[in-house]
Design a protein around this motif. Structure first.
Motif, PDB file in Angstrom:
ATOM      1  N   ALA A   1       0.836  -1.214   0.000  1.00 27.93           N
ATOM      2  CA  ALA A   1       0.000   0.000   0.000  1.00 27.93           C
ATOM      3  C   ALA A   1       0.864   1.255   0.000  1.00 27.93           C
ATOM      4  CB  ALA A   1      -0.922  -0.005   1.222  1.00 27.93           C
ATOM      5  N   ASP A   2       1.997   1.200   0.729  1.00 33.04           N
ATOM      6  CA  ASP A   2       2.893   2.361   0.762  1.00 33.04           C
ATOM      7  C   ASP A   2       3.516   2.606  -0.610  1.00 33.04           C
ATOM      8  OD1 ASP A   2       2.309   2.470   3.420  1.00 33.04           O
ATOM      9  OD2 ASP A   2       4.351   2.111   4.136  1.00 33.04           O
ATOM     10  N   ARG A   3       3.947   1.510  -1.234  1.00 31.67           N
ATOM     11  CA  ARG A   3       4.578   1.672  -2.549  1.00 31.67           C
ATOM     12  C   ARG A   3       3.546   2.127  -3.584  1.00 31.67           C
ATOM     13  NH1 ARG A   3       6.107  -3.818  -3.499  1.00 31.67           N
ATOM     14  NH2 ARG A   3       5.312  -4.502  -1.491  1.00 31.67           N
ATOM     15  N   ALA A   4       2.329   1.606  -3.457  1.00 25.80           N
ATOM     16  CA  ALA A   4       1.268   2.006  -4.389  1.00 25.80           C
ATOM     17  C   ALA A   4       0.950   3.494  -4.222  1.00 25.80           C
ATOM     18  CB  ALA A   4       0.010   1.173  -4.151  1.00 25.80           C
ATOM     19  N   ARG A   5       0.986   3.969  -2.989  1.00 25.73           N
ATOM     20  CA  ARG A   5       0.703   5.386  -2.745  1.00 25.73           C
ATOM     21  C   ARG A   5       1.742   6.265  -3.440  1.00 25.73           C
ATOM     22  NH1 ARG A   5       1.031   5.207   2.386  1.00 25.73           N
ATOM     23  NH2 ARG A   5      -1.085   4.449   2.611  1.00 25.73           N
TER      24      ARG A   5
ATOM     25  N   VAL B   1       3.398   5.586  -6.143  1.00 21.55           N
ATOM     26  CA  VAL B   1       3.103   5.609  -7.581  1.00 21.55           C
ATOM     27  C   VAL B   1       1.882   6.486  -7.856  1.00 21.55           C
ATOM     28  CG1 VAL B   1       2.420   4.191  -9.561  1.00 21.55           C
ATOM     29  CG2 VAL B   1       4.133   3.332  -7.938  1.00 21.55           C
ATOM     30  N   ALA B   2       0.863   6.356  -7.018  1.00 19.00           N
ATOM     31  CA  ALA B   2      -0.385   7.101  -7.244  1.00 19.00           C
ATOM     32  C   ALA B   2      -0.163   8.609  -7.150  1.00 19.00           C
ATOM     33  CB  ALA B   2      -1.454   6.658  -6.241  1.00 19.00           C
ATOM     34  N   GLU B   3       0.679   9.040  -6.209  1.00 19.80           N
ATOM     35  CA  GLU B   3       0.917  10.489  -6.048  1.00 19.80           C
ATOM     36  C   GLU B   3       1.502  11.076  -7.327  1.00 19.80           C
ATOM     37  OE1 GLU B   3      -0.252  12.046  -3.706  1.00 19.80           O
ATOM     38  OE2 GLU B   3      -0.188  10.906  -1.866  1.00 19.80           O
ATOM     39  N   VAL B   4       2.479  10.366  -7.882  1.00 21.10           N
ATOM     40  CA  VAL B   4       3.135  10.873  -9.089  1.00 21.10           C
ATOM     41  C   VAL B   4       2.150  10.882 -10.262  1.00 21.10           C
ATOM     42  CG1 VAL B   4       4.972  10.436 -10.761  1.00 21.10           C
ATOM     43  CG2 VAL B   4       5.436  10.178  -8.314  1.00 21.10           C
ATOM     44  N   LEU B   5       1.381   9.799 -10.381  1.00 18.76           N
ATOM     45  CA  LEU B   5       0.416   9.728 -11.491  1.00 18.76           C
ATOM     46  C   LEU B   5      -0.653  10.817 -11.365  1.00 18.76           C
ATOM     47  CD1 LEU B   5      -0.231   5.909 -12.039  1.00 18.76           C
ATOM     48  CD2 LEU B   5       0.789   7.530 -13.656  1.00 18.76           C
ATOM     49  N   ARG B   6      -1.142  11.039 -10.153  1.00 16.17           N
ATOM     50  CA  ARG B   6      -2.191  12.053  -9.974  1.00 16.17           C
ATOM     51  C   ARG B   6      -1.704  13.412 -10.446  1.00 16.17           C
ATOM     52  NH1 ARG B   6      -2.636  12.097  -5.068  1.00 16.17           N
ATOM     53  NH2 ARG B   6      -4.289  10.598  -4.737  1.00 16.17           N
ATOM     54  N   ARG B   7      -0.455  13.739 -10.084  1.00 17.72           N
ATOM     55  CA  ARG B   7       0.096  15.021 -10.493  1.00 17.72           C
ATOM     56  C   ARG B   7       0.293  15.097 -11.998  1.00 17.72           C
ATOM     57  NH1 ARG B   7      -0.648  18.956  -9.844  1.00 17.72           N
ATOM     58  NH2 ARG B   7       1.323  19.640 -10.682  1.00 17.72           N
ATOM     59  N   GLN B   8       0.732  13.983 -12.597  1.00 10.77           N
ATOM     60  CA  GLN B   8       0.912  13.990 -14.054  1.00 10.77           C
ATOM     61  C   GLN B   8      -0.427  14.227 -14.752  1.00 10.77           C
ATOM     62  OE1 GLN B   8       3.314  10.139 -14.234  1.00 10.77           O
ATOM     63  NE2 GLN B   8       4.315  11.364 -15.804  1.00 10.77           N
ATOM     64  N   ILE B   9      -1.462  13.557 -14.259  1.00  7.36           N
ATOM     65  CA  ILE B   9      -2.793  13.722 -14.851  1.00  7.36           C
ATOM     66  C   ILE B   9      -3.240  15.182 -14.719  1.00  7.36           C
ATOM     67  CG2 ILE B   9      -5.247  13.121 -14.562  1.00  7.36           C
ATOM     68  CD1 ILE B   9      -4.209  10.285 -13.663  1.00  7.36           C
ATOM     69  N   ALA B  10      -3.066  15.755 -13.532  1.00  7.66           N
ATOM     70  CA  ALA B  10      -3.529  17.131 -13.286  1.00  7.66           C
ATOM     71  C   ALA B  10      -2.764  18.139 -14.126  1.00  7.66           C
ATOM     72  CB  ALA B  10      -3.408  17.483 -11.807  1.00  7.66           C
TER      73      ALA B  10
ATOM     74  N   ARG C   1       4.151  -5.188 -10.899  1.00  9.78           N
ATOM     75  CA  ARG C   1       2.829  -5.157 -11.523  1.00  9.78           C
ATOM     76  C   ARG C   1       1.731  -4.949 -10.477  1.00  9.78           C
ATOM     77  NH1 ARG C   1       1.484  -7.125 -16.397  1.00  9.78           N
ATOM     78  NH2 ARG C   1       3.605  -7.927 -16.497  1.00  9.78           N
ATOM     79  N   ASN C   2       1.831  -5.676  -9.372  1.00 10.39           N
ATOM     80  CA  ASN C   2       0.797  -5.559  -8.341  1.00 10.39           C
ATOM     81  C   ASN C   2       0.750  -4.164  -7.719  1.00 10.39           C
ATOM     82  OD1 ASN C   2      -0.266  -8.101  -8.605  1.00 10.39           O
ATOM     83  ND2 ASN C   2       1.121  -9.030  -7.092  1.00 10.39           N
ATOM     84  N   THR C   3       1.924  -3.567  -7.551  1.00 13.85           N
ATOM     85  CA  THR C   3       1.963  -2.214  -7.000  1.00 13.85           C
ATOM     86  C   THR C   3       1.296  -1.226  -7.950  1.00 13.85           C
ATOM     87  OG1 THR C   3       3.988  -2.684  -5.777  1.00 13.85           O
ATOM     88  CG2 THR C   3       3.491  -0.369  -6.197  1.00 13.85           C
TER      89      THR C   3
ATOM     90  N   LEU D   1      -3.349   2.220  -9.415  1.00 13.06           N
ATOM     91  CA  LEU D   1      -4.461   2.579 -10.296  1.00 13.06           C
ATOM     92  C   LEU D   1      -5.792   2.417  -9.563  1.00 13.06           C
ATOM     93  CD1 LEU D   1      -3.221   0.989 -13.650  1.00 13.06           C
ATOM     94  CD2 LEU D   1      -3.199   3.406 -12.987  1.00 13.06           C
ATOM     95  N   GLY D   2      -5.853   1.431  -8.661  1.00 20.68           N
ATOM     96  CA  GLY D   2      -7.057   1.243  -7.853  1.00 20.68           C
ATOM     97  C   GLY D   2      -7.335   2.444  -6.960  1.00 20.68           C
ATOM     98  N   VAL D   3      -6.281   3.010  -6.387  1.00 19.91           N
ATOM     99  CA  VAL D   3      -6.440   4.207  -5.543  1.00 19.91           C
ATOM    100  C   VAL D   3      -7.032   5.349  -6.376  1.00 19.91           C
ATOM    101  CG1 VAL D   3      -5.160   6.034  -4.340  1.00 19.91           C
ATOM    102  CG2 VAL D   3      -4.627   3.630  -3.877  1.00 19.91           C
ATOM    103  N   LEU D   4      -6.480   5.560  -7.564  1.00 20.61           N
ATOM    104  CA  LEU D   4      -6.955   6.656  -8.417  1.00 20.61           C
ATOM    105  C   LEU D   4      -8.369   6.383  -8.941  1.00 20.61           C
ATOM    106  CD1 LEU D   4      -3.685   7.416 -10.406  1.00 20.61           C
ATOM    107  CD2 LEU D   4      -4.631   8.681  -8.471  1.00 20.61           C
ATOM    108  N   ARG D   5      -8.683   5.078  -9.131  1.00 26.93           N
ATOM    109  CA  ARG D   5     -10.036   4.725  -9.570  1.00 26.93           C
ATOM    110  C   ARG D   5     -11.024   5.029  -8.450  1.00 26.93           C
ATOM    111  NH1 ARG D   5      -8.410  -0.066 -11.847  1.00 26.93           N
ATOM    112  NH2 ARG D   5      -8.984  -1.113  -9.917  1.00 26.93           N
ATOM    113  N   ASP D   6     -10.665   4.647  -7.223  1.00 27.11           N
ATOM    114  CA  ASP D   6     -11.558   4.912  -6.081  1.00 27.11           C
ATOM    115  C   ASP D   6     -11.775   6.407  -5.880  1.00 27.11           C
ATOM    116  OD1 ASP D   6     -11.722   2.222  -5.687  1.00 27.11           O
ATOM    117  OD2 ASP D   6     -10.367   2.158  -3.970  1.00 27.11           O
ATOM    118  N   GLU D   7     -10.785   7.195  -6.239  1.00 22.24           N
ATOM    119  CA  GLU D   7     -10.933   8.658  -6.110  1.00 22.24           C
ATOM    120  C   GLU D   7     -11.729   9.258  -7.270  1.00 22.24           C
ATOM    121  OE1 GLU D   7      -7.075  10.444  -5.725  1.00 22.24           O
ATOM    122  OE2 GLU D   7      -6.658   9.464  -3.811  1.00 22.24           O
ATOM    123  N   GLY D   8     -12.047   8.416  -8.256  1.00 21.23           N
ATOM    124  CA  GLY D   8     -12.815   8.926  -9.391  1.00 21.23           C
ATOM    125  C   GLY D   8     -11.976   9.625 -10.433  1.00 21.23           C
TER     126      GLY D   8
END
Lengths: 271, 271
Positions: free
Chosen positions: B27-31, B33-42, B65-67, B72-79
């Motif tokens: 979950a920590d490693r996924a977070r 990845v998610a932080e960087v992706l969210r910023r790239q999207i924005a 792969r699992n991370t 992506l699941g975190v970003l999906r849950d955030e909509g």
């Protein structure tokens, strides 16, 4: 024309193209009262920790008893206040304000309110994600220092900070007091001079379950996600941070001028 | 020393006081990845509206792969994103960035992305709440102009704006194009010159049910609540706004300097 209280219900007092013949829903009027109260609480307007009694709130806001009660209900649902038998409506939690107009660390800002301590979850040298490498101007196969800290004010978690540093700046920090100090001041001590500028972007998101657990909030709590890219005085980016900050504990404050801002971020991608 | 990917799992690569022998939870490693992706999207990094495929994300982030899937699941849950059969992971919603470094209106900022229109819910003269009177330096029994607008970009609600104006500034606006224009530019046209400075405070809260319904979000959606007090060039406060801004549609951006900020708000209570 009589000065009406703050509950507009009828036609505008001044002739204009926006007549509002229908009465406003109480929820709208309650929101008006709640916004003002939330700001007063956050700015420390009630040092006793207790809100004025209902009668005073009714007078202060020119609102009905039911509107005031509904406004207090909104703040109660947000966890800002609670009713306490025989006392009144008490403030559960202060939100501390962190300035955005200067580049300051959390411990520096909150020193008046208590001690900020950091649980160091990671302090390591690693190969950065490609996007992080790009922003820090590090080669794709280069390395960065990665520091992850859970920050607390007293016992309460405030933020989870993920920090990527260029190795020249970051390596000396691996031996520093990461548990007790702001990174900004550690860096400035280490390089013997002040940092330059930073680009900051602030989002508001609902915390994922993992973040909620770490920050000690209910699932879905509103949190800030902050990206902050800090540069040396010569413009070289050295410090890229991703912060998750509890919205119920911290707020951001800034002073703006009309037309006096600095130009867009030099990287051109922070729009 | 081998350049490790961005998943630190063992002892630090550099000797230091912070050994991390335990593997980091996914979950920590996924977070990370998610932080960087969210910023790239924005920041508009994926103009096609589709995220890179899993293989590219694994390589870009040095993650398993699992991370990546969990991120992506975190970003999906955030909509923020959704999986679309045969296409991949697509961006559901852009978050637009509103600068905090200059005093700009929403329509001004977002003109590149579409037309901002405003549903005028109230435009009236009334007696302000005591706290509002104090901040606008209006006598307790005086009046202010109150304007409440629901602002949209295209068809999507962006923010609910509650605005209190001193009557000299506000009355001329009651006949102006409140449905189509930013208040800042209307005021500047009306007074024939630029506004001065503003003090801004930004909170993140979970929207109450009424606000969620108005803004078209799920209940509890993370929203910004913004207080903005705007002054004339001579320092006189004329415009006090309380904004509720959808966190999934707008973000705030600022450029900061170390030690170059303006002094604290002259009213002294905006700390």
């Amino acid at each position: 024309m009589t000065a009406s209280p703050s509950e507009p219900t009828a036609a505008p007092a001044s002739p204009g193209p926006h007549p509002h013949p229908r009465p406003r829903p109480r929820a709208d009027r309650a929101r008006q009262v709640a916004e003002v109260l939330r700001r007063q609480i956050a700015s420390g307007a009630f040092p006793s920790g207790v809100l004025p009694d209902e009668r005073s709130l009714i007078a202060d806001h020119g609102a009905s008893r039911n509107t005031v009660r509904e406004a207090l209900g909104v703040l109660r649902d947000e966890g800002v206040v609670e009713r306490r038998q025989g006392v009144g409506t008490v403030i559960r939690r202060r939100t501390y304000e962190h300035t955005l107009e200067r580049l300051t660390g959390l411990a520096e800002t909150l020193s008046a309110y208590g001690r900020v301590s950091n649980e160091v979850r990671v302090a390591d040298v690693l190969r950065p994600p490609r996007e992080v490498a790009r922003k820090l101007c590090v080669p794709d196969d280069g390395q960065v220092v990665y520091i992850e800290r859970l920050r607390r004010l007293g016992d309460d978690p405030l933020s989870l900070d993920l920090t990527y540093l260029t190795t020249d700046i970051g390596r000396p920090l691996l031996d520093a007091d990461l548990a007790g100090r702001d990174l900004f001041s550690l860096i400035e001590e280490s390089v013997g001079g002040p940092l330059g500028s930073a680009s900051v972007t602030v989002h508001a998101v609902n915390a994922d379950p993992g973040t909620s657990a770490l920050l000690g909030t209910p699932p879905g709590q509103a949190v800030f996600t902050v990206e902050r890219l800090t540069r040396m005085p010569d413009g070289r980016p050295v410090d890229l941070e991703f912060l998750r900050v509890r919205g119920d504990r911290l707020a951001f404050r800034a002073e703006l001028g009309r037309g006096t801002g600095v130009p867009d971020s030099p990287t051109g991608d922070n729009r």
